[in-house]
Write a protein that holds these residues in place. Structure first.
Motif: not given
Length: 249
Positions: A188-191, A161-164, A151-154
């Motif tokens: 898409a980022e996680v993928d 997590e602050q966005y979605c 959740g802390r991915i930029e």
């Protein structure tokens, strides 16, 4: 054997008595909202109240929304380690052992150990819990890499997590379609970063999966969590049962 599963979130505590023999049965599932003005006292008092009033449990599993190492709870805001020490001291006279793990790890454990989910135990599986924030659990061939914080991915200069997170949809009054657009960017980022074989979306909003699934596309097999909002409670109880089988407690 009844086990007490507790899932600590950022705004509430979910709990239930869990029976694991001959399938999974969750009894007396409920949640307690936590005051955001005095969070330490709110969490501590709610947990002690549960331990005092919920009957007939052999052991307790507690999922915390933070990193767990060597029975220590590492949190950025609330002193969960102090609360954990008070919980252990309260239970000591009863002899009921208690065990801590990351809350998203608990939810993931419940999802991938389900007998019907054998495909999730092959290859790389990521379970994402969408709630106040975004928790994550990563498994390779059914083995957990603990304490991940995806959740802390930029994303867009801030935390994903602050966005979605699911709470963002509620707070900003977004339609499922608009929120799914944000979630799609994150997935898409996680993928791209992890190339998982399976992605499981958990949290209470997983019960509404059909309302936003059309807006999501991943290379991974994408599905909602089977246990929805109860996954963390079930997984915490499973973790406690496993520790008992290992002779701990």
């Amino acid at each position: 054997m009844n086990l007490l599963g507790i899932d600590i979130g950022r705004t509430s505590i979910k709990y239930g008595r869990v029976r694991l023999e001959n399938g999974i049965e969750v009894m007396d599932f409920d949640q307690i909202p936590i005051s955001q003005t005095s969070r330490y006292a709110g969490y501590r008092d709610a947990l002690i109240h549960l331990l005092r009033t919920v009957p007939g449990f052999r052991a307790v599993g507690v999922g915390f929304p933070c990193v767990i190492r060597q029975n220590r709870v590492y949190s950025r805001d609330v002193d969960f380690d102090g609360i954990w020490s008070e919980v252990q001291a309260f239970l000591e006279p009863s002899g009921a052992p208690c065990f801590a793990l990351n809350d998203a790890d608990a939810a993931g454990m419940a999802e991938i150990t389900r007998p019907e989910a054998g495909d999730l135990r092959r290859g790389a599986t990521i379970v994402l819990t969408l709630g106040t924030g975004i928790g994550s659990a990563i498994f390779l061939d059914g083995k957990l890499l603990p304490n991940t914080e995806l959740g802390r991915i930029e994303l867009h200069g801030g935390l994903a997590e602050q966005y979605c997170a699911a709470s963002v949809r509620t707070r900003e009054g977004l339609s499922f379609e608009a929120w799914a657009g944000r979630l799609q960017e994150y997935l898409a980022e996680v993928d791209e970063l992890f190339a998982p074989d399976h992605l499981v979306l958990g949290g209470g909003i997983s019960a509404d999966f059909e309302q936003y699934r059309a807006g999501l596309k991943t290379h991974a097999d994408l599905r909602p969590a089977h246990y929805c909002n109860q996954a963390g409670v079930i997984g915490a109880a499973m973790f406690a049962a496993g520790r008992l089988q290992d002779g701990v407690g």
